[in-house]
Design a protein around this motif. Structure first.
Motif, PDB file in Angstrom:
ATOM      1  N   GLU A   9      45.394 -19.607  34.451  1.00 24.84           N
ATOM      2  CA  GLU A   9      44.874 -18.797  33.354  1.00 24.84           C
ATOM      3  C   GLU A   9      44.855 -19.584  32.048  1.00 24.84           C
ATOM      4  OE1 GLU A   9      46.250 -14.376  34.983  1.00 24.84           O
ATOM      5  OE2 GLU A   9      47.549 -15.530  33.636  1.00 24.84           O
ATOM      6  N   GLN A  10      45.896 -20.389  31.825  1.00 22.64           N
ATOM      7  CA  GLN A  10      45.935 -21.214  30.621  1.00 22.64           C
ATOM      8  C   GLN A  10      44.794 -22.234  30.632  1.00 22.64           C
ATOM      9  OE1 GLN A  10      49.935 -22.765  29.816  1.00 22.64           O
ATOM     10  NE2 GLN A  10      50.767 -21.091  31.041  1.00 22.64           N
ATOM     11  N   ALA A  11      44.571 -22.854  31.793  1.00 26.17           N
ATOM     12  CA  ALA A  11      43.480 -23.823  31.909  1.00 26.17           C
ATOM     13  C   ALA A  11      42.128 -23.139  31.737  1.00 26.17           C
ATOM     14  CB  ALA A  11      43.545 -24.534  33.264  1.00 26.17           C
ATOM     15  N   ALA A  12      42.013 -21.930  32.270  1.00 27.02           N
ATOM     16  CA  ALA A  12      40.752 -21.195  32.148  1.00 27.02           C
ATOM     17  C   ALA A  12      40.467 -20.837  30.690  1.00 27.02           C
ATOM     18  CB  ALA A  12      40.804 -19.924  33.000  1.00 27.02           C
ATOM     19  N   MET A  13      41.516 -20.506  29.926  1.00 26.36           N
ATOM     20  CA  MET A  13      41.291 -20.187  28.516  1.00 26.36           C
ATOM     21  C   MET A  13      40.826 -21.430  27.754  1.00 26.36           C
ATOM     22  SD  MET A  13      41.081 -17.964  26.170  1.00 26.36           S
ATOM     23  CE  MET A  13      41.953 -16.488  26.720  1.00 26.36           C
ATOM     24  N   LEU A  14      41.418 -22.572  28.059  1.00 25.68           N
ATOM     25  CA  LEU A  14      40.962 -23.809  27.421  1.00 25.68           C
ATOM     26  C   LEU A  14      39.499 -24.076  27.757  1.00 25.68           C
ATOM     27  CD1 LEU A  14      44.043 -26.168  27.959  1.00 25.68           C
ATOM     28  CD2 LEU A  14      43.298 -25.111  25.815  1.00 25.68           C
ATOM     29  N   ARG A  15      39.136 -23.817  29.005  1.00 25.82           N
ATOM     30  CA  ARG A  15      37.750 -24.019  29.416  1.00 25.82           C
ATOM     31  C   ARG A  15      36.831 -23.017  28.714  1.00 25.82           C
ATOM     32  NH1 ARG A  15      33.529 -26.926  30.017  1.00 25.82           N
ATOM     33  NH2 ARG A  15      32.000 -26.098  31.513  1.00 25.82           N
ATOM     34  N   ALA A  16      37.278 -21.774  28.582  1.00 29.67           N
ATOM     35  CA  ALA A  16      36.474 -20.766  27.899  1.00 29.67           C
ATOM     36  C   ALA A  16      36.245 -21.148  26.438  1.00 29.67           C
ATOM     37  CB  ALA A  16      37.157 -19.404  27.994  1.00 29.67           C
ATOM     38  N   GLY A  34      33.281 -17.655  24.926  1.00 29.52           N
ATOM     39  CA  GLY A  34      33.193 -18.217  26.260  1.00 29.52           C
ATOM     40  C   GLY A  34      33.952 -17.353  27.249  1.00 29.52           C
ATOM     41  N   CYS A  35      33.559 -17.411  28.522  1.00 27.88           N
ATOM     42  CA  CYS A  35      34.189 -16.585  29.550  1.00 27.88           C
ATOM     43  C   CYS A  35      34.286 -17.373  30.857  1.00 27.88           C
ATOM     44  CB  CYS A  35      33.371 -15.314  29.769  1.00 27.88           C
ATOM     45  SG  CYS A  35      33.976 -14.237  31.097  1.00 27.88           S
ATOM     46  N   VAL A  36      35.415 -17.228  31.540  1.00 30.18           N
ATOM     47  CA  VAL A  36      35.639 -17.844  32.846  1.00 30.18           C
ATOM     48  C   VAL A  36      36.159 -16.762  33.793  1.00 30.18           C
ATOM     49  CG1 VAL A  36      37.014 -19.503  34.157  1.00 30.18           C
ATOM     50  CG2 VAL A  36      36.102 -20.135  31.905  1.00 30.18           C
ATOM     51  N   LEU A  37      35.600 -16.696  34.996  1.00 36.97           N
ATOM     52  CA  LEU A  37      36.059 -15.753  36.022  1.00 36.97           C
ATOM     53  C   LEU A  37      36.887 -16.501  37.054  1.00 36.97           C
ATOM     54  CD1 LEU A  37      32.813 -13.657  36.662  1.00 36.97           C
ATOM     55  CD2 LEU A  37      34.709 -13.149  35.109  1.00 36.97           C
ATOM     56  N   LEU A  38      38.112 -15.984  37.305  1.00 37.39           N
ATOM     57  CA  LEU A  38      39.031 -16.599  38.260  1.00 37.39           C
ATOM     58  C   LEU A  38      39.266 -15.672  39.448  1.00 37.39           C
ATOM     59  CD1 LEU A  38      41.900 -17.883  35.918  1.00 37.39           C
ATOM     60  CD2 LEU A  38      40.007 -19.221  36.849  1.00 37.39           C
ATOM     61  N   ASP A  39      39.381 -16.255  40.646  1.00 38.43           N
ATOM     62  CA  ASP A  39      39.775 -15.439  41.785  1.00 38.43           C
ATOM     63  C   ASP A  39      41.295 -15.377  41.868  1.00 38.43           C
ATOM     64  OD1 ASP A  39      40.706 -17.790  42.938  1.00 38.43           O
ATOM     65  OD2 ASP A  39      39.099 -17.950  44.419  1.00 38.43           O
ATOM     66  N   ASP A  40      41.831 -14.700  42.883  1.00 40.01           N
ATOM     67  CA  ASP A  40      43.275 -14.502  42.980  1.00 40.01           C
ATOM     68  C   ASP A  40      44.041 -15.805  43.179  1.00 40.01           C
ATOM     69  OD1 ASP A  40      43.139 -11.808  42.577  1.00 40.01           O
ATOM     70  OD2 ASP A  40      43.114 -11.280  44.709  1.00 40.01           O
ATOM     71  N   VAL A  77      38.480 -14.473  28.585  1.00 39.65           N
ATOM     72  CA  VAL A  77      37.466 -14.442  27.522  1.00 39.65           C
ATOM     73  C   VAL A  77      38.113 -14.807  26.184  1.00 39.65           C
ATOM     74  CG1 VAL A  77      35.537 -13.111  26.601  1.00 39.65           C
ATOM     75  CG2 VAL A  77      36.552 -12.448  28.772  1.00 39.65           C
ATOM     76  N   THR A  78      37.371 -15.502  25.341  1.00 35.25           N
ATOM     77  CA  THR A  78      37.927 -15.921  24.055  1.00 35.25           C
ATOM     78  C   THR A  78      37.947 -14.804  23.017  1.00 35.25           C
ATOM     79  OG1 THR A  78      35.749 -16.731  23.352  1.00 35.25           O
ATOM     80  CG2 THR A  78      37.232 -18.313  24.404  1.00 35.25           C
ATOM     81  N   LEU A  79      37.186 -13.731  23.230  1.00 34.48           N
ATOM     82  CA  LEU A  79      37.137 -12.615  22.295  1.00 34.48           C
ATOM     83  C   LEU A  79      37.163 -11.306  23.074  1.00 34.48           C
ATOM     84  CD1 LEU A  79      36.711 -11.821  19.219  1.00 34.48           C
ATOM     85  CD2 LEU A  79      34.277 -11.648  19.782  1.00 34.48           C
ATOM     86  N   GLU A  80      37.837 -10.306  22.532  1.00 39.77           N
ATOM     87  CA  GLU A  80      37.884  -8.985  23.159  1.00 39.77           C
ATOM     88  C   GLU A  80      36.473  -8.507  23.539  1.00 39.77           C
ATOM     89  OE1 GLU A  80      39.219  -4.385  22.012  1.00 39.77           O
ATOM     90  OE2 GLU A  80      39.394  -6.024  20.555  1.00 39.77           O
ATOM     91  N   PRO A  81      36.262  -8.101  24.776  1.00 43.06           N
ATOM     92  CA  PRO A  81      34.929  -7.625  25.175  1.00 43.06           C
ATOM     93  C   PRO A  81      34.459  -6.480  24.275  1.00 43.06           C
ATOM     94  CG  PRO A  81      36.306  -7.974  27.103  1.00 43.06           C
ATOM     95  CD  PRO A  81      37.198  -8.135  25.907  1.00 43.06           C
ATOM     96  N   ALA A 137      41.035 -19.494  19.155  1.00 40.35           N
ATOM     97  CA  ALA A 137      39.826 -18.679  19.100  1.00 40.35           C
ATOM     98  C   ALA A 137      39.484 -18.295  17.661  1.00 40.35           C
ATOM     99  CB  ALA A 137      40.000 -17.424  19.952  1.00 40.35           C
ATOM    100  N   ARG A 138      40.503 -17.954  16.872  1.00 43.77           N
ATOM    101  CA  ARG A 138      40.259 -17.616  15.465  1.00 43.77           C
ATOM    102  C   ARG A 138      39.756 -18.834  14.697  1.00 43.77           C
ATOM    103  NH1 ARG A 138      42.009 -12.790  13.311  1.00 43.77           N
ATOM    104  NH2 ARG A 138      42.018 -13.768  11.246  1.00 43.77           N
ATOM    105  N   ALA A 139      40.304 -20.012  15.019  1.00 43.45           N
ATOM    106  CA  ALA A 139      39.838 -21.234  14.352  1.00 43.45           C
ATOM    107  C   ALA A 139      38.382 -21.521  14.700  1.00 43.45           C
ATOM    108  CB  ALA A 139      40.730 -22.409  14.749  1.00 43.45           C
ATOM    109  N   LEU A 140      38.011 -21.285  15.945  1.00 44.37           N
ATOM    110  CA  LEU A 140      36.641 -21.515  16.375  1.00 44.37           C
ATOM    111  C   LEU A 140      35.668 -20.616  15.623  1.00 44.37           C
ATOM    112  CD1 LEU A 140      34.657 -22.838  18.444  1.00 44.37           C
ATOM    113  CD2 LEU A 140      35.156 -20.891  19.935  1.00 44.37           C
TER     114      LEU A 140
END
Length: 350
Positions: A9-16, A34-40, A77-81, A137-140
């Motif tokens: 999840e941490q890696a996915a957030m960096l990617r997002a 940005g958004c990343v979908l992860l499986d289980d 996701v980097t921002l609340e949907p 995310a806020r910095a971005l």
């Protein structure tokens, strides 16, 4: 910040966050997401990012790529949907319809019109967590967040000055105080804004183009709105009114009124390049959020000051700023070496 989140999840957030910062996204009223979908098992099923106003949001982009495989995934996701219908539908409803099991977002949405996505997701039985990557995310989306929270555009004031604080010589000439490297850097910064703002004096005296240009002095494809502020009538033949970019004449001397109009036009970042009079007006109205100064290794001894009279008569009333960055710009073809200062107003000072 990472406690409670898996390495995947941490890696996915960096990617997002990387996806959200994808170059070439046009400036406008929307944040970069940005958004990343992860499986289980923590594997990436799909990715997506927002490409500007009117295009699918990051979540919808990722869901479209995933198709039926989105069911049961974790959306990072980097921002609340969002939870409202604008040019596109609510991302919260899209995630629910896709069967996403969990949503992890970095920054809460400060826009009251779009907020509420987390509550809607929870009401639908989806697990929701937030906070991972919030600072990044806020910095971005620093400018967008500021504009939404303050209901006005973020204002960057840029000017060039000699060592003795002059923006022009006694005869009015100002080309060039800054060196070629500074002027190129200015075009880089212009491209980060969606409004170029000057006063009628600057247009009448300097006749600037106010476009973003590349190293070959050619206009780039995406141009900010060129805005001139002031009540004076201007000759329509001035270059600011040509077809190189959109232009607007705001017939007001009130900085707050000007920013309110620009915010209503969905503009979020103003690059103030006006002369000393307009700069003083924004300073006195406490409407400068960032200052960029190019200091040239020149002395004039007389000439126009970089800012007009602020009504300050004693040192204790001086407007104070905090330096956030100092850079020595490498000389370009002209050989001039300038120093660039990046500053922020000290709270309560400007």
């Amino acid at each position: 910040m990472t406690e409670g989140y898996t390495p995947a999840e941490q890696a996915a957030m960096l990617r997002a966050l990387e996806l959200a910062a994808t170059p070439g996204v046009p400036l406008g009223p929307n944040p970069r997401v940005g958004c990343v979908l992860l499986d289980d098992d923590g594997r990436i099923i799909a990715e997506g990012y927002h490409r500007g106003a009117g295009t699918p949001h990051a979540e919808a982009d990722a869901l479209a790529s995933a198709g039926d495989a989105a069911r049961g995934t974790t959306a990072v996701v980097t921002l609340e949907p969002c939870n409202h219908t604008g040019r596109t539908g609510p991302c919260s409803e899209a995630l629910i319809a896709a069967g996403v099991r969990r949503v992890l977002f970095a920054q809460g949405d400060p826009n009251p019109i779009a907020a509420g996505g987390a509550e809607r997701l929870r009401a639908a039985g989806i697990e929701v967590a937030s906070g991972l990557g919030n600072e990044e995310a806020r910095a971005l989306n620093q400018v967008w967040t500021f504009a939404v929270e303050h209901e006005r555009p973020f204002v960057t004031w840029k000017f060039a000055t000699t060592l003795d604080g002059r923006s022009a010589a006694a005869d009015g000439t100002s080309r060039w105080v800054s060196g070629m490297a500074s002027r190129r850097d200015t075009h880089r910064l212009r491209a980060l804004c969606d409004v170029m703002l000057v006063g009628t004096n600057t247009v009448a005296l300097d006749n600037p183009r106010l476009t973003v240009r590349d190293h070959d002095d050619q206009d780039v494809d995406l141009q900010p709105l060129r805005v001139v502020m002031g009540e004076r009538d201007l000759d329509p033949s001035h270059r600011i009114f040509d077809e190189a970019a959109d232009s607007l004449h705001l017939r007001t001397r009130d900085p707050r009124a000007a920013l309110a109009r620009l915010f209503a036009l969905d503009k979020r970042h103003v690059f103030l390049e006006g002369g000393p009079t307009l700069a003083a007006a924004f300073l006195q109205a406490d409407l400068i959020d960032e200052v960029v100064v190019y200091v040239a290794p020149l002395l004039l001894g007389s000439g126009a000051s970089a800012v007009a009279d602020l009504g300050i008569t004693t040192m204790s009333d001086a407007r104070r700023l905090e330096v956030s960055d100092v850079s020595v710009l490498p000389p370009a073809e002209d050989g001039q070496t300038d120093v660039r200062l990046m500053l922020r107003p000290t709270k309560g000072s400007i």
